[in-house]
Design an enzyme around this catalytic site. Structure first.
Site, PDB file in Angstrom:
ATOM      1  N   GLY A  35       3.107  -0.836   4.239  1.00  0.00           N
ATOM      2  CA  GLY A  35       3.081   0.572   3.850  1.00  0.00           C
ATOM      3  C   GLY A  35       4.485   1.032   3.484  1.00  0.00           C
ATOM      4  O   GLY A  35       4.995   0.749   2.400  1.00  0.00           O
ATOM      5  N   GLY A  36       5.146   1.726   4.418  1.00  0.00           N
ATOM      6  CA  GLY A  36       6.457   2.333   4.184  1.00  0.00           C
ATOM      7  C   GLY A  36       7.459   1.441   3.461  1.00  0.00           C
ATOM      8  O   GLY A  36       8.092   1.877   2.490  1.00  0.00           O
ATOM      9  N   HIS A  56      -9.356   1.253   5.681  1.00  0.00           N
ATOM     10  CA  HIS A  56      -8.029   1.515   6.252  1.00  0.00           C
ATOM     11  C   HIS A  56      -8.186   2.516   7.399  1.00  0.00           C
ATOM     12  O   HIS A  56      -9.000   3.442   7.312  1.00  0.00           O
ATOM     13  CB  HIS A  56      -7.092   2.074   5.174  1.00  0.00           C
ATOM     14  CG  HIS A  56      -5.655   2.074   5.621  1.00  0.00           C
ATOM     15  ND1 HIS A  56      -5.157   3.028   6.488  1.00  0.00           N
ATOM     16  CD2 HIS A  56      -4.635   1.227   5.352  1.00  0.00           C
ATOM     17  CE1 HIS A  56      -3.880   2.761   6.728  1.00  0.00           C
ATOM     18  NE2 HIS A  56      -3.539   1.671   6.048  1.00  0.00           N
ATOM     19  N   GLU A  75      -6.494   4.970   8.235  1.00  0.00           N
ATOM     20  CA  GLU A  75      -6.302   6.371   7.835  1.00  0.00           C
ATOM     21  C   GLU A  75      -7.588   6.930   7.227  1.00  0.00           C
ATOM     22  O   GLU A  75      -7.913   8.105   7.414  1.00  0.00           O
ATOM     23  CB  GLU A  75      -5.109   6.480   6.867  1.00  0.00           C
ATOM     24  CG  GLU A  75      -3.796   6.305   7.615  1.00  0.00           C
ATOM     25  CD  GLU A  75      -2.644   5.747   6.783  1.00  0.00           C
ATOM     26  OE1 GLU A  75      -2.709   5.768   5.543  1.00  0.00           O
ATOM     27  OE2 GLU A  75      -1.675   5.264   7.411  1.00  0.00           O
ATOM     28  N   SER A  99       4.223  -1.671  10.255  1.00  0.00           N
ATOM     29  CA  SER A  99       5.685  -1.706  10.341  1.00  0.00           C
ATOM     30  C   SER A  99       6.299  -3.052   9.948  1.00  0.00           C
ATOM     31  O   SER A  99       7.272  -3.502  10.550  1.00  0.00           O
ATOM     32  CB  SER A  99       6.147  -1.280  11.741  1.00  0.00           C
ATOM     33  OG  SER A  99       5.741   0.055  12.006  1.00  0.00           O
ATOM     34  N   ASN A 124       0.871  -1.186   0.000  1.00  0.00           N
ATOM     35  CA  ASN A 124       0.000   0.000   0.000  1.00  0.00           C
ATOM     36  C   ASN A 124       0.901   1.228   0.000  1.00  0.00           C
ATOM     37  O   ASN A 124       1.498   1.564   1.018  1.00  0.00           O
ATOM     38  CB  ASN A 124      -0.883  -0.031   1.266  1.00  0.00           C
ATOM     39  CG  ASN A 124      -1.692   1.249   1.419  1.00  0.00           C
ATOM     40  OD1 ASN A 124      -1.776   2.068   0.493  1.00  0.00           O
ATOM     41  ND2 ASN A 124      -2.292   1.422   2.585  1.00  0.00           N
ATOM     42  N   TRP A 125       0.978   1.861  -1.173  1.00  0.00           N
ATOM     43  CA  TRP A 125       1.900   3.000  -1.283  1.00  0.00           C
ATOM     44  C   TRP A 125       1.366   4.261  -0.614  1.00  0.00           C
ATOM     45  O   TRP A 125       2.075   5.258  -0.507  1.00  0.00           O
ATOM     46  CB  TRP A 125       2.157   3.306  -2.763  1.00  0.00           C
ATOM     47  CG  TRP A 125       2.983   2.273  -3.473  1.00  0.00           C
ATOM     48  CD1 TRP A 125       3.566   1.160  -2.920  1.00  0.00           C
ATOM     49  CD2 TRP A 125       3.325   2.257  -4.865  1.00  0.00           C
ATOM     50  NE1 TRP A 125       4.247   0.452  -3.890  1.00  0.00           N
ATOM     51  CE2 TRP A 125       4.109   1.107  -5.091  1.00  0.00           C
ATOM     52  CE3 TRP A 125       3.036   3.092  -5.940  1.00  0.00           C
ATOM     53  CZ2 TRP A 125       4.615   0.786  -6.354  1.00  0.00           C
ATOM     54  CZ3 TRP A 125       3.535   2.778  -7.188  1.00  0.00           C
ATOM     55  CH2 TRP A 125       4.319   1.637  -7.390  1.00  0.00           C
ATOM     56  N   LYS A 126       0.100   4.254  -0.217  1.00  0.00           N
ATOM     57  CA  LYS A 126      -0.530   5.450   0.354  1.00  0.00           C
ATOM     58  C   LYS A 126      -0.320   6.628  -0.621  1.00  0.00           C
ATOM     59  O   LYS A 126      -0.276   6.399  -1.833  1.00  0.00           O
ATOM     60  CB  LYS A 126       0.018   5.726   1.756  1.00  0.00           C
ATOM     61  CG  LYS A 126      -0.067   4.470   2.632  1.00  0.00           C
ATOM     62  CD  LYS A 126       0.190   4.707   4.083  1.00  0.00           C
ATOM     63  CE  LYS A 126       0.042   3.389   4.843  1.00  0.00           C
ATOM     64  NZ  LYS A 126       0.218   3.539   6.279  1.00  0.00           N
ATOM     65  N   GLU A 178      -4.659  -4.460  11.213  1.00  0.00           N
ATOM     66  CA  GLU A 178      -3.619  -3.433  11.299  1.00  0.00           C
ATOM     67  C   GLU A 178      -3.804  -2.638  12.592  1.00  0.00           C
ATOM     68  O   GLU A 178      -4.591  -1.671  12.621  1.00  0.00           O
ATOM     69  CB  GLU A 178      -3.725  -2.472  10.112  1.00  0.00           C
ATOM     70  CG  GLU A 178      -3.450  -3.115   8.773  1.00  0.00           C
ATOM     71  CD  GLU A 178      -2.948  -2.093   7.754  1.00  0.00           C
ATOM     72  OE1 GLU A 178      -1.880  -2.335   7.191  1.00  0.00           O
ATOM     73  OE2 GLU A 178      -3.596  -1.053   7.537  1.00  0.00           O
ATOM     74  N   GLY A 211       3.311   2.769  10.640  1.00  0.00           N
ATOM     75  CA  GLY A 211       4.268   3.838  10.388  1.00  0.00           C
ATOM     76  C   GLY A 211       5.049   4.277  11.613  1.00  0.00           C
ATOM     77  O   GLY A 211       5.688   5.321  11.606  1.00  0.00           O
TER      78      GLY A 211
HETATM   79  P1  13P Z   1       3.456   0.738   7.584  1.00  0.00           P
HETATM   80  O1  13P Z   1       3.939  -0.552   6.980  1.00  0.00           O
HETATM   81  O2  13P Z   1       4.133   1.947   7.025  1.00  0.00           O
HETATM   82  O3  13P Z   1       3.448   0.677   9.073  1.00  0.00           O
HETATM   83  O4  13P Z   1       1.913   0.899   7.135  1.00  0.00           O
HETATM   84  C1  13P Z   1       1.029  -0.150   7.317  1.00  0.00           C
HETATM   85  C2  13P Z   1      -0.213   0.160   6.590  1.00  0.00           C
HETATM   86  O5  13P Z   1      -0.973   1.037   6.998  1.00  0.00           O
HETATM   87  C3  13P Z   1      -0.488  -0.574   5.372  1.00  0.00           C
HETATM   88  O6  13P Z   1      -1.802  -0.374   4.941  1.00  0.00           O
END
Ligand code: 13P
Length: 261
Positions: free
Chosen positions: A242-243, A103, A105, A221, A13-15, A175, A181
Site C-alpha cells: 500500500g503506502g 480487501h 478496507e 507495511s 495498491n495505491w488505494k 493481509e 498502514g
Molecule cells: P500498507 O502497505 O500501507 O500497510 O497497506 C497494505 C495494503 O492494504 C495493501 O493492500
C-alpha cells in the site's frame, strides 16, 4: 513449500491516492527505475484508482511498458442500475488483468460480506482476469487466537464452487489488518506460518498440485527495508504493497529485492 517454480508477484495498491496526472508521473518514474531483468524476475502489477486506469493503460500500451494493469475493486454484475459502480466487464475492456477483491478496507469499511466477495471473484474470472483475494484477521481476533479460523474461513468461502483450474490461477494475499498502514509487520516467520497454512488448506480444498502453483502474497507495511526477509520465506511468492507503492523510488527498490541481501 519451495517457491522456485512460482514467479514472484509484487503489487502496488495505491488505494485512494494519486489523481491521473500523478499516476502518469508515478508510472513513468517507475518505468525509468526498473529494468528488463526486473520484469523477467518478477511480475509487477499496479492498481490505481478507477479514474486513472485509462491514462495508465494508454501509457503502458504506448511505451510498451511491462507493468500489468490492476484494479482495486469491481461490481459483480456486468451492467445495470448500480450508481457509482464499475463492472468487471468494463475493467476487462481496459486491459486490466488483476483485480483486488475482499480487501479488508472493503470488508470492514464498506461492509462487503464473504458472499459478496465470492460473487465478485466469479465476475472477475468470468471476464478472464485474475482475482487477488485478500484475507486477514483483526488485532482482536489475533489476540483471541482466532487468526487461523478467520483467515482459513475467508479462504474456504472465496474458493467455494471454483474449479481446480480457477483456483490455480488465483492470487491470495494474506493481509493481517493490524499490520496495514500501521508500520507494524508480521514477522516473516509469522507470515510464513499463516501463508503455509493457506497453502495446506488449498491442497485440501483442491489438490496438492494446485496448491503448489497458487501464488500467495503477504501485505501489511511492506517496505524496501523488510522485503528481502519476507521474500526469503518458502511459501511467500510476493507482496501487496500500500503506502510504500506511492513512492516510485521505494517501490522500485521493493521490486528489486533480489538484488540485495
Ligand atoms: P500498507 O502497505 O500501507 O500497510 O497497506 C497494505 C495494503 O492494504 C495493501 O493492500
Amino acid at each position: 513449500m519451495s517457491n522456485e517454480t512460482r514467479k514472484p508477484i509484487i503489487s502496488g495498491n495505491w488505494k485512494m491516492n494519486h489523481n491521473h496526472f500523478e499516476a502518469i508521473q508515478s508510472v513513468q518514474k517507475l518505468a525509468y527505475l526498473l529494468t528488463k531483468d526486473d520484469f523477467a524476475a518478477v511480475d509487477v502489477t499496479i492498481h490505481p484508482p478507477f479514474t486513472d486506469l485509462r491514462s495508465v493503460q494508454t501509457l503502458i500500451d504506448a511505451d510498451e511498458l511491462k507493468f500489468i494493469l490492476g484494479a482495486q475493486h469491481c461490481h459483480e454484475s456486468d451492467s445495470g442500475a448500480f450508481t457509482g459502480e464499475v463492472s468487471a466487464a468494463f475493467l476487462a475492456k481496459l486491459n486490466v488483468n488483476y483485480v483486488i477483491v475482499g480487501h479488508s478496507e472493503r470488508r470492514e469499511i464498506f461492509g462487503e460480506t464473504s458472499e459478496l466477495v465470492q460473487s465478485k471473484i466469479v465476475a472477475i474470472q468470468k471476464n478472464k482476469m485474475t482475482p487477488i483475494i485478500c484475507v486477514g484477521e483483526t488485532l482482536a481476533e489475533r489476540e483471541a487466537g482466532k487468526t487461523y479460523d478467520k483467515v482459513l474461513g475467508q479462504l474456504r468461502s472465496a474458493l467455494e464452487k471454483r474449479s481446480h483450474e480457477q483456483i490455480k490461477s488465483m492470487v491470495i494475499a494474506y493481509e493481517p489488518i493490524w499490520a496495514i498502514g500501521t508500520g507494524k509487520t508480521a514477522t516473516a516467520d509469522d507470515a510464513q506460518r499463516v501463508i503455509s497454512a493457506i497453502r495446506e488448506e488449498i491442497a485440501k480444498i483442491s489438490s496438492a498440485t494446485v496448491a503448489s502453483s497458487v501464488r500467495l502474497q503477504y501485505g501489511g507495511s511492506v517496505k524496501a527495508s523488510n522485503i528481502s526477509e519476507i521474500m526469503s520465506q518458502p511459501d511467500i511468492d510476493g507482496v501487496l504493497v500500500g503506502g510504500a507503492s506511492l513512492d516510485s523510488a521505494e517501490f522500485a527498490r521493493i521490486c528489486q529485492y533480489r538484488l540485495r541481501p
